[in-house]
Design a protein around this motif. Structure first.
Motif, mmCIF file in Angstrom:
data_model
loop_
_atom_site.group_PDB
_atom_site.id
_atom_site.type_symbol
_atom_site.label_atom_id
_atom_site.label_comp_id
_atom_site.label_asym_id
_atom_site.label_seq_id
_atom_site.Cartn_x
_atom_site.Cartn_y
_atom_site.Cartn_z
ATOM 1 N N LYS A 1 1.081 3.289 2.292
ATOM 2 C CA LYS A 1 1.586 3.344 3.671
ATOM 3 C C LYS A 1 2.792 2.420 3.851
ATOM 4 N N ARG B 1 2.547 10.078 -4.119
ATOM 5 C CA ARG B 1 3.096 9.791 -2.787
ATOM 6 C C ARG B 1 4.548 9.328 -2.866
ATOM 7 N N SER C 1 -10.735 3.848 0.918
ATOM 8 C CA SER C 1 -11.130 3.995 2.328
ATOM 9 C C SER C 1 -10.828 5.399 2.842
ATOM 10 N N GLU C 2 -9.816 6.043 2.255
ATOM 11 C CA GLU C 2 -9.474 7.415 2.657
ATOM 12 C C GLU C 2 -10.467 8.421 2.072
ATOM 13 N N THR C 3 -10.803 8.235 0.785
ATOM 14 C CA THR C 3 -11.654 9.208 0.096
ATOM 15 C C THR C 3 -13.138 8.884 0.187
ATOM 16 N N LYS C 4 -13.447 7.644 0.608
ATOM 17 C CA LYS C 4 -14.841 7.154 0.667
ATOM 18 C C LYS C 4 -15.483 7.107 -0.714
ATOM 19 N N THR D 1 -2.272 8.723 -7.689
ATOM 20 C CA THR D 1 -2.081 8.928 -6.249
ATOM 21 C C THR D 1 -0.815 8.234 -5.762
ATOM 22 N N THR E 1 0.875 -1.168 0.000
ATOM 23 C CA THR E 1 0.000 0.000 0.000
ATOM 24 C C THR E 1 0.915 1.222 0.000
ATOM 25 N N GLU F 1 -7.039 0.955 -0.109
ATOM 26 C CA GLU F 1 -6.525 1.934 0.843
ATOM 27 C C GLU F 1 -6.988 3.339 0.482
ATOM 28 N N ILE F 2 -6.840 3.704 -0.792
ATOM 29 C CA ILE F 2 -7.199 5.059 -1.216
ATOM 30 C C ILE F 2 -8.701 5.266 -1.156
#
Length: 860
Positions: free
Chosen positions: A671, A724, A706-709, A720, A669, A703-704
């Protein structure tokens, strides 16, 4: 004490019964059993057996293993190890394994935090009653503990790092100082292998992104039938995680499956009559037998089928080694099956073998645990129960259909209908050789013709001939088929099929057990033949007038070779790590000087983040090949020429001191990438990072999202991730290079541009440099032929470029976009050689060859 003995016992007992529980999702180390030396010994033994393929362990296995380790053996005996193992094996219940596993791991995690002086009392208070502390401890999961401490660290970082991360600067304040510094210390990154690319990009400076085709368009039809450890399967049914076979006959894991849709179909015909189909961009590895340099004629060259079709000489691809099927528990020995397929009168009620060689009959009888008697009228032999008396009245004859009850349709038929029972095609190597020996001792021959020792098998059954060829090829033996008409009488004419066995004389002793034939085979060993049976020629390539649905598979071995239908060897590509070696390794073998030299372009420690290859069996040989200049195929085959093995051994010493770190993160991910890069930069002094593949592996998208919904499109996920990576590169001032797939549009442009990347144009804006690597087109090769001939003079036997770097963006570059760098990439050693540069119209241009060496790099 941060250790729960009961949970440890349940875990160890479960592992004894089923070592597969020790997998990637349930990792354990000896640190997890650190508090009790005896438990640690038990775990280490289990782990070692598991790595060698053991499924379960008994107390006796521990006793046998520890004989070689006196200290640990004494610990085992002092703790009544045999009774201990028997007890914990009975205690465990697989359904509760996850519960006890988590307890063991949580205690290990807390121990690590405690050793680093973190306060652990929130999760386990060592000052209160242990039962009460454990009750509270069990309320938390591993993630709860990790997230708590990460949160604490994040608060500190927020207070001291993030607020100070924004820098205010009045433009021009420091310019005069910087101007003078640039005179002695030009702004440069670490060195590429390519001096031309050093000049275009100022070395590996900032964040660089290279685009490439997703393995090109290489593909085979989905209906291609290929051998696998669980039997033959359609290529289209192969999934990631399945196993196929590599060229050496060993199972190799499928790491990727890439559907290609409907593609033009080409049929490739080999010299022995075998055929397979693929598209014209499918990659094939072949021997460079026509190289002008003799030492290069045993190396493997990789080109597309389209390129091979343009060659005027015959192309020879490697043949496979013996396929390592597992040993089968057969009720009837394979030699017996082969013998009766050859000379058995299997339509007779009584088991009958027709032979004028009593030795062969005796071999069969021994394997049947029987006696044998000869007919008074001919060379028929009958088999009787070994327990019966040796007189005519009390003999109990073995019945044909009783012995071959499970194989009547294959064996108990007329000779022209016989075939090898399917399960006997997939025994171990020795079992398949026994089957071949049974056939060859009966209807096989070895004859001397003009000094040639020719081994053949004759049959009137086309099915048996084809079955035998399949078995021969599965043990790595070449063969071909011929036929002729044979008249039995005036009314009956049958076709005789002859299987010609094409192997080296040294192998022919493996074909026979019968003395009179094996003696001839032994004679042949002293006569060497010039023919190399380790390779087979491509006789013809035919473009069909139809398309087929095709798929590409990516396999987990160094050569990326796998066996397709009829055990034909074909190829997949791997990511080159040559550039990361260039900036990391302390020395390398100079092919011109014929010795190891200091690598003056070394910057220091580097990190390679891997998502697809095995760190030990795949990456290590690639790196060693680069350092030593010895082809990976030689390393993987374990066959070295001249001083190659010494060079490989010395290269390993160089690698150990070079601090080239590799991390495997297939489920990465953003992260996990940031954490890995941060750890190695801050704690290991890493200055350059290569992340092999910017891709949407599913975990990043989740992952992305879940961050942006919001569900993320493919291109947004890649954008993205690229953003990063740029942020982490800028934060630490390291060199960072990665790759991304093209989207297929590159074939529609005269010159590929940013719109060809899978992440789109926006992805390029996040980088300091972007380029696309493609195979040269026939037009490029034709138009640059005069430049090529001049550039190739004396270039290590290189005959043509196989890679073109198309420059998309170079921040701070003095060269325009849309220039091309023509290169040769040696897939055997992962080394890259610059040849020449052109503009987008293939006209030659002058690009400086910038050599970046020690002392040239900006110290930042």
């Amino acid at each position: 004490m941060l250790y729960d003995e009961s949970s440890a016992l349940f875990v160890l007992g479960s592992l004894c019964n089923d070592t597969s529980l020790l997998d990637e999702k349930h990792p354990l180390t000896k640190y997890d059993f650190r508090c009790k030396e005896f438990d640690k010994v038990i775990f280490v033994v289990i782990k070692t057996y598991k790595e060698h393929g053991a499924k379960s362990l008994s107390a006796e296995d521990f006793v046998e293993f520890l004989k070689s380790y006196p200290t640990q053996e004494q610990i085992f005996e002092d703790n009544d190890g045999i009774n201990f193992i028997n007890t914990i094996k009975e205690m465990n219940k697989e359904e509760t394994y996850d519960i006890y596993y988590e307890i063991v791991r949580k205690f290990s995690l807390l121990s690590m935090y405690k050793e680093r002086h973190f306060d652990i009392s929130k999760f386990y208070d060592e000052t209160i009653d242990s039962a009460k502390a454990l009750e509270e401890f069990n309320k938390y999961t591993l993630d709860d503990i990790i997230n708590y401490y990460e949160g604490q660290i994040a608060e500190i970082k927020k207070e001291f790092h993030i607020k100070n991360n924004v820098e205010e600067y009045v433009a021009g304040t420091d310019f005069a100082e910087m101007k003078e510094m640039f005179k002695t210390e030009p702004l440069l990154g670490a060195s590429f292998q390519s001096p031309y690319m050093n000049s275009v990009f100022r070395g590996m400076y900032g964040f660089l992104l290279r685009g490439a085709k997703s393995g090109g368009g290489k593909a085979q039809p989905v209906d291609t039938i290929i051998p696998t450890p669980i039997g033959y399967r359609r290529l289209g049914d192969i999934k990631v995680g399945d196993y196929v076979y590599d060229r050496l006959g060993k199972p190799t894991k499928v790491l990727g499956v890439f559907p290609k849709g409907m593609l033009d179909c080409y049929t490739v015909k080999l010299a022995d009559g075998r055929t397979t189909q693929c598209n014209d961009e499918h990659l094939w590895s072949y021997y460079d037998v026509y190289s002008r340099k003799k030492e290069n004629r045993n190396r493997l060259v990789t080109k597309t089928l389209r390129e091979i079709m343009q060659l005027s000489n015959t192309v020879y691809i490697p043949t496979n080694k013996a396929i390592e099927y597992e040993e089968k528990d057969y009720a009837i020995d394979p030699y017996v099956i082969g013998s009766f397929l050859g000379n058995g009168c299997c339509t007779n009620r009584v088991l009958t073998l027709s032979s004028n060689d009593e030795e062969q009959v005796a071999n069969v009888a021994k394997l049947l645990n029987s006696k044998y008697v000869k007919s008074e009228y001919n060379y028929n032999w009958f088999f009787i129960d070994d327990k019966t008396e040796d007189d005519n009245t009390n003999r109990i004859y073995i019945q044909t259909k009783t012995l071959f009850a499970n194989y009547e349709k294959d064996i108990c038929v007329c000779s022209y209908e016989k075939r090898i029972p399917n399960e006997y095609k997939y025994g171990s190597i020795n079992q398949r050789l026994a089957l071949i020996q049974g056939l060859m001792d009966t209807d096989g021959t070895i004859s001397v013709d003009d000094g040639r020792y020719n081994a053949r098998y004759s049959t009137t059954s086309i099915n048996l001939a084809n079955d035998l060829m399949e078995v021969l090829r599965s043990v790595g033996y070449g063969c071909s088929l011929s036929s002729k008409n044979r008249t039995k009488n005036e009314k009956e004419c049958r076709t005789e099929y002859v299987v010609n066995i094409l192997i080296d004389n040294s192998e022919k002793t493996n074909l026979f057990r019968l003395s009179r034939k094996s003696e001839i085979a032994k004679e042949s060993v002293q006569f060497t033949k010039n023919r190399d049976y380790g390779r087979i020629g491509i006789r013809e390539i035919v473009k069909e007038d139809y398309q087929k649905e095709m798929v590409c598979i990516y396999v987990d071995n160094e050569e990326h070779l796998y066996l397709t239908n009829d055990f034909i060897v074909t190829h997949n590509t791997a990511t080159s790590i040559g550039d990361i070696c260039k900036v990391t390794c302390t020395e390398y073998y100079d092919e011109t000087l014929k010795k190891f030299v200091k690598n003056k372009s070394r910057v220091g420690a580097s990190l390679f983040i891997n998502t697809e290859m095995d760190l030990r069996t795949e990456l290590d040989p690639m790196i060693i090949a680069w350092i030593s200049g010895v082809s990976r195929s030689h390393i993987l085959d374990g066959r070295y020429e001249n001083d190659e093995e010494e060079r490989v051994d010395y290269a390993n010493k160089i690698l150990l001191e070079s601090k080239l770190y590799t991390v495997d993160d297939p489920e990465f991910t953003t992260k996990s990438l940031i954490e890995n890069i941060s750890d190695y930069v801050l704690n290991k002094g890493v200055k350059n990072v290569c992340f092999d593949y910017v891709q949407n592996n599913g975990f990043v998208a989740k992952e992305i999202s879940s961050e942006t919904k919001v569900p993320q499109r493919e291109d947004m996920v890649l954008l993205t991730l690229t953003d990063r990576l740029k942020q982490i590169q800028r934060k630490y001032g390291i060199g960072l290079i990665s790759s991304v797939q093209t989207n297929g549009n590159e074939d529609n442009y005269t010159y590929p541009n940013e719109s060809c990347l899978a992440g789109g144009k926006s992805q390029v804006r996040k980088t300091d440099g972007t380029y696309i690597m493609l195979e040269p087109t026939s037009k490029e090769l034709e138009q640059t032929k005069p430049i090529c001939e001049k550039a190739l003079s004396g270039k290590f036997g290189i005959e043509a470029p196989n890679n073109v770097v198309h420059i998309i963006k170079g921040r701070g570059s003095k060269y325009p976009k849309h220039i091309k760098i023509f290169q040769y990439i040696d897939l055997g050693t992962c080394r890259t050689y610059d040849l020449y540069c052109t503009d987008k119209n293939n006209c030659p241009i002058n690009v400086e060859k910038l050599i970046i060496e020690e002392g040239d790099l900006e110290d930042c």
